[in-house]
Write a protein that holds these residues in place. Structure first.
Motif, mmCIF file in Angstrom:
data_model
loop_
_atom_site.group_PDB
_atom_site.id
_atom_site.type_symbol
_atom_site.label_atom_id
_atom_site.label_comp_id
_atom_site.label_asym_id
_atom_site.label_seq_id
_atom_site.Cartn_x
_atom_site.Cartn_y
_atom_site.Cartn_z
ATOM 1 N N MET A 56 18.008 -8.368 -4.662
ATOM 2 C CA MET A 56 17.249 -8.596 -3.128
ATOM 3 C C MET A 56 16.257 -8.726 -2.578
ATOM 4 O O MET A 56 15.490 -8.125 -3.152
ATOM 5 C CB MET A 56 18.571 -7.989 -2.064
ATOM 6 C CG MET A 56 19.654 -7.154 -2.678
ATOM 7 S SD MET A 56 20.379 -5.814 -0.877
ATOM 8 C CE MET A 56 19.777 -4.717 -1.037
ATOM 9 N N LEU A 57 15.438 -10.476 -2.436
ATOM 10 C CA LEU A 57 14.789 -10.074 -2.155
ATOM 11 C C LEU A 57 14.754 -10.991 -0.726
ATOM 12 O O LEU A 57 14.721 -12.136 0.010
ATOM 13 C CB LEU A 57 14.053 -11.718 -2.076
ATOM 14 C CG LEU A 57 13.867 -11.737 -3.934
ATOM 15 C CD1 LEU A 57 14.909 -11.912 -4.649
ATOM 16 C CD2 LEU A 57 12.335 -12.403 -4.220
ATOM 17 N N LEU A 58 14.517 -9.164 0.378
ATOM 18 C CA LEU A 58 15.111 -9.901 2.001
ATOM 19 C C LEU A 58 13.885 -8.866 2.754
ATOM 20 O O LEU A 58 13.255 -7.501 2.374
ATOM 21 C CB LEU A 58 16.329 -8.982 1.918
ATOM 22 C CG LEU A 58 17.465 -9.498 1.538
ATOM 23 C CD1 LEU A 58 19.116 -8.887 1.673
ATOM 24 C CD2 LEU A 58 18.154 -10.686 2.547
ATOM 25 N N GLU A 59 13.881 -9.175 3.124
ATOM 26 C CA GLU A 59 12.782 -8.495 5.155
ATOM 27 C C GLU A 59 14.168 -7.236 5.774
ATOM 28 O O GLU A 59 14.981 -7.320 5.588
ATOM 29 C CB GLU A 59 12.190 -9.289 6.068
ATOM 30 C CG GLU A 59 11.214 -10.250 5.455
ATOM 31 C CD GLU A 59 10.879 -11.104 6.534
ATOM 32 O OE1 GLU A 59 11.808 -11.960 7.525
ATOM 33 O OE2 GLU A 59 9.883 -11.965 6.614
ATOM 34 N N ASN A 60 13.401 -6.033 6.345
ATOM 35 C CA ASN A 60 14.569 -5.674 6.855
ATOM 36 C C ASN A 60 14.968 -5.974 7.994
ATOM 37 O O ASN A 60 14.782 -7.132 9.383
ATOM 38 C CB ASN A 60 13.311 -4.421 8.066
ATOM 39 C CG ASN A 60 12.331 -3.429 6.564
ATOM 40 O OD1 ASN A 60 12.702 -3.610 5.986
ATOM 41 N ND2 ASN A 60 11.822 -2.694 7.633
ATOM 42 N N SER A 61 16.586 -6.077 8.286
ATOM 43 C CA SER A 61 17.347 -6.935 8.304
ATOM 44 C C SER A 61 18.819 -5.834 8.394
ATOM 45 O O SER A 61 18.976 -5.334 6.947
ATOM 46 C CB SER A 61 17.042 -8.172 8.388
ATOM 47 O OG SER A 61 17.517 -8.474 6.809
ATOM 48 N N ASN A 82 10.295 -7.505 -3.242
ATOM 49 C CA ASN A 82 9.606 -7.421 -2.202
ATOM 50 C C ASN A 82 8.993 -9.184 -2.198
ATOM 51 O O ASN A 82 9.328 -9.963 -3.028
ATOM 52 C CB ASN A 82 7.908 -7.402 -2.615
ATOM 53 C CG ASN A 82 6.620 -7.848 -1.513
ATOM 54 O OD1 ASN A 82 6.898 -8.502 -0.309
ATOM 55 N ND2 ASN A 82 5.881 -6.741 -1.648
ATOM 56 N N PRO A 83 9.675 -9.890 -1.138
ATOM 57 C CA PRO A 83 9.686 -11.040 -0.966
ATOM 58 C C PRO A 83 9.118 -12.555 -0.123
ATOM 59 O O PRO A 83 8.893 -13.374 -1.004
ATOM 60 C CB PRO A 83 10.900 -11.518 0.469
ATOM 61 C CG PRO A 83 10.400 -10.111 1.218
ATOM 62 C CD PRO A 83 10.040 -8.866 0.109
ATOM 63 N N VAL A 84 7.512 -11.522 -0.261
ATOM 64 C CA VAL A 84 6.446 -12.651 -0.638
ATOM 65 C C VAL A 84 6.010 -12.272 -1.977
ATOM 66 O O VAL A 84 5.073 -13.219 -2.637
ATOM 67 C CB VAL A 84 5.237 -11.701 0.588
ATOM 68 C CG1 VAL A 84 6.088 -11.297 1.560
ATOM 69 C CG2 VAL A 84 4.907 -9.881 -0.117
ATOM 70 N N TYR A 85 6.397 -11.778 -3.689
ATOM 71 C CA TYR A 85 5.587 -11.889 -4.355
ATOM 72 C C TYR A 85 6.059 -13.347 -5.099
ATOM 73 O O TYR A 85 6.339 -14.269 -4.131
ATOM 74 C CB TYR A 85 6.946 -11.412 -5.416
ATOM 75 C CG TYR A 85 6.857 -10.069 -6.111
ATOM 76 C CD1 TYR A 85 5.256 -9.331 -4.763
ATOM 77 C CD2 TYR A 85 7.402 -8.958 -6.353
ATOM 78 C CE1 TYR A 85 5.238 -7.773 -5.484
ATOM 79 C CE2 TYR A 85 7.524 -7.832 -7.033
ATOM 80 C CZ TYR A 85 5.643 -6.896 -6.181
ATOM 81 O OH TYR A 85 5.798 -5.545 -6.212
ATOM 82 N N THR A 86 4.818 -13.615 -5.406
ATOM 83 C CA THR A 86 4.891 -14.993 -6.471
ATOM 84 C C THR A 86 6.105 -14.994 -6.941
ATOM 85 O O THR A 86 7.160 -14.857 -7.627
ATOM 86 C CB THR A 86 3.224 -14.820 -7.070
ATOM 87 O OG1 THR A 86 3.687 -14.228 -8.470
ATOM 88 C CG2 THR A 86 1.989 -14.685 -6.429
ATOM 89 N N SER A 180 4.923 -1.936 -10.011
ATOM 90 C CA SER A 180 3.811 -2.918 -9.804
ATOM 91 C C SER A 180 2.731 -2.393 -10.980
ATOM 92 O O SER A 180 2.431 -2.446 -11.840
ATOM 93 C CB SER A 180 2.505 -2.983 -9.106
ATOM 94 O OG SER A 180 1.685 -2.215 -7.788
ATOM 95 N N GLY A 181 2.419 -0.978 -11.265
ATOM 96 C CA GLY A 181 1.718 0.030 -12.105
ATOM 97 C C GLY A 181 0.356 -0.335 -11.644
ATOM 98 O O GLY A 181 -0.123 -1.158 -11.063
ATOM 99 N N LYS A 499 -4.482 -4.410 1.125
ATOM 100 C CA LYS A 499 -3.599 -4.102 0.525
ATOM 101 C C LYS A 499 -2.732 -4.195 0.100
ATOM 102 O O LYS A 499 -2.194 -5.388 0.112
ATOM 103 C CB LYS A 499 -3.183 -3.393 2.279
ATOM 104 C CG LYS A 499 -4.291 -2.311 2.989
ATOM 105 C CD LYS A 499 -3.953 -2.567 4.211
ATOM 106 C CE LYS A 499 -5.184 -1.764 5.162
ATOM 107 N NZ LYS A 499 -7.006 -3.141 5.250
ATOM 108 N N ASN A 500 -1.356 -3.366 -0.123
ATOM 109 C CA ASN A 500 0.091 -4.097 -0.147
ATOM 110 C C ASN A 500 1.130 -3.746 0.757
ATOM 111 O O ASN A 500 0.214 -3.884 1.888
ATOM 112 C CB ASN A 500 0.616 -2.759 -1.639
ATOM 113 C CG ASN A 500 1.413 -1.368 -0.761
ATOM 114 O OD1 ASN A 500 0.887 -1.289 0.331
ATOM 115 N ND2 ASN A 500 1.752 -0.637 -1.687
ATOM 116 N N THR A 501 1.750 -4.302 0.801
ATOM 117 C CA THR A 501 2.803 -4.340 2.149
ATOM 118 C C THR A 501 3.728 -3.424 2.825
ATOM 119 O O THR A 501 3.616 -3.970 4.015
ATOM 120 C CB THR A 501 4.128 -5.284 1.624
ATOM 121 O OG1 THR A 501 5.152 -4.481 0.256
ATOM 122 C CG2 THR A 501 4.149 -6.708 0.781
#
Length: 517
Positions: A56-61, A82-86, A180-181, A499-501
């Motif tokens: 799932m590549l989704l925002e809060n919804s 995370n949907p903003v990943y490359t 991510s480590g 910062k991270n998300t």
């Protein structure tokens, strides 16, 4: 019992109560449970089955909530991303995670189409409509990709409200969270149905989350903190989740007022932004009975300033993806200790050990290790890494901590972040706490850098609100409050810290920037 079956039980008990609200749309438990069954049925008609991996590549919804619980009801394994990943990051996780279906925001369609030839195991792409998607999208539509696509709403409507879920064992994998480590490729922490259910239930009971609570889910749900504390825990006991797509101080204050929210969960950076928001007032948050902080340690100065301004107590806890995540929390019926992550939550045991795995005396620093029903069963396809992390049933967190005489734990720092100056240990958080105590410092991060004479030296990065503050003035301030070997040798002034998300400050990103210079 698992998350899906518990949701069904809650729906039977609180059928017409609001399960969540999203952008003024309120959905009852009965409606949510029916949608979850319909979506599970739609997935089954598509050809997916128990044991399949669904990303799932989704925002809060609502898409996230129905998608997560629908896949779990089918018996599938969910991999939130995370949907903003490359494109490279997403490709790695989808392949390493053996994903068969992807549920994604429609704005990601061009990216997914580009990487689709690199994803041999993915058979289905389920798209979720977003307001920002333009009708006339400028990209070449390839039939090989679009033949695998189906809208979320269409899949949902294809299922039936009554769905007979397969038998699911509690030790089967429910979710794989890719961490991510600090080095190397992300590791997939396998969390079982038992892990997630027990931690959500234990959190809900420990914090007394009940049917009258309105819990704000503003942290990203693909992150385990929000997933368990702000989503799963309230749904265990009949609370209402207020789904916010993203964080902004203005929206948070407005939402608390509008829905009379009772619980807010955030990371220290969020509390910093709320504190500094000029229009935020004490009356905005008067309905909150509990503020929860996690993700990283909260500076004592920030904690004190926030509580003084808003007259609301922040309780810190501790967790990590591999523990589903919560292991410690400041109890609500005992004294809260600022700076502490609290005590063992019910059914979970923490202790501090030395390099040989032996428990250290009270007050001494060592590595925090954890055991309980919330501990992952291992990293996906990484047995060696699993063996290094879980030893004799104990999860080695990599965090340095100490325990006081009352059983409260304190995170000192990350084991890998410790700086050794001339043989002396320097914990970045200790220096950061001093920096946050300066009236002009807004944010601070500390790392170790090579030093010819002492092996390592302390380097600081700060964001300040007084542009006239000099490096020497800030160093002089540090010399007043720190031993000589802990005083920074360099201080850089930045406009913002990486910062991270979730808003957690990334020291490793600062280290990487230095390496690239």
């Amino acid at each position: 019992m698992n998350l899906s079956s518990q949701l069904h039980a809650t729906a039977l008990q609180h059928a017409n109560k609001h399960a969540y609200v999203f952008q003024d749309e309120a959905v009852t438990y009965l409606e949510l449970d029916a949608a979850v069954s319909q979506f599970a049925g739609g997935l089954e008609k598509m050809g997916l089955k128990k044991g399949d991996h669904i990303a799932m590549l989704l925002e809060n919804s609502p898409y996230f909530v129905v998608g997560l619980y629908g896949a779990l009801r089918l018996g599938a394994t969910v991999i939130p991303i995370n949907p903003v990943y490359t494109a490279d990051e997403i490709t790695y996780i989808l392949n390493n995670g053996d994903v068969k279906a992807v549920i994604a925001l429609d704005v990601l369609t061009p990216l997914l189409q580009d990487i689709e030839p690199l994803l041999p195991s993915v058979d289905h792409f389920i798209t979720c409509e977003t307001p920002q998607q333009q009708e006339d999208t400028q990209y070449e539509k390839k039939s090989s990709f679009f033949g695998k696509m189906k809208p979320f709403t269409e899949l949902l409507s294809s299922g039936e409200a009554i769905f007979e879920p397969p038998a699911v064992e509690e030790e089967e994998t429910a979710v794989i969270l890719y961490t991510s480590g600090t080095t190397g490729k992300p590791k997939g922490a396998m969390l079982t149905h038992k892990n997630l259910y027990r931690n959500a239930k234990d959190i809900a009971d420990f914090l007394n989350i009940h049917e009258q609570d309105w819990v704000m889910a503003v942290l990203p749900m693909f992150h385990v903190f929000s997933l368990s504390v702000a989503l799963n825990a309230p749904l265990m006991n009949g609370g209402t989740v207020i789904i916010m797509p993203r964080f902004s101080p203005a929206a948070v204050f407005e939402t608390i007022r509008k829905h009379k929210a009772t619980i807010f969960a955030g990371v220290p950076t969020m509390y910093n932004f709320l504190l500094r928001y000029p229009e935020g007032k004490q009356e905005d948050v008067q309905t909150l009975r509990l503020c929860i902080s996690g993700g990283s340690s909260m500076p004592a100065a920030l904690l004190k300033a926030f509580e003084q301004k808003f007259n609301v107590i922040i309780s810190e806890g501790y967790g990590l993806s591999e523990a589903s995540p919560v292991t410690c929390f400041n109890p609500l019926d005992q004294p809260r200790k600022p700076g502490s992550i609290g005590m063992n939550i019910v059914n979970v045991e923490n202790k501090v050990v030395d390099e040989f795995g032996e428990e250290v005396p009270v007050g001494q620093v060592g590595e925090l290790v954890v055991r309980g029903p919330n501990i992952m069963k291992g990293y996906y396809k990484m047995p060696e890494e699993t063996a290094r992390t879980i030893k004799k049933g104990w999860l080695y967190t990599g965090d340095l901590a100490r325990m006081d005489e009352d059983g409260y734990f304190y995170i000192v720092d990350r084991k890998k972040d410790m700086i050794i100056v001339g043989g002396y240990n320097v914990y970045p958080r200790e220096v950061e706490e001093v920096l946050y105590g300066h009236p002009s410092v807004v944010e601070a991060a500390v790392i170790g850098i090579p030093d010819m004479d002492f092996g390592e030296a302390v380097k600081c990065f700060v964001v300040v609100k007084d542009a006239s503050l000099t490096e020497e003035e800030l160093m002089a301030y540090c010399r007043e409050h720190l031993a000589k070997y802990k005083v920074p040798s360099e201080i850089d002034f930045l406009d913002e810290l990486p910062k991270n998300t979730t808003g957690k400050i990334l020291r490793r990103a600062l280290k990487q920037q230095l390496l690239e210079q």
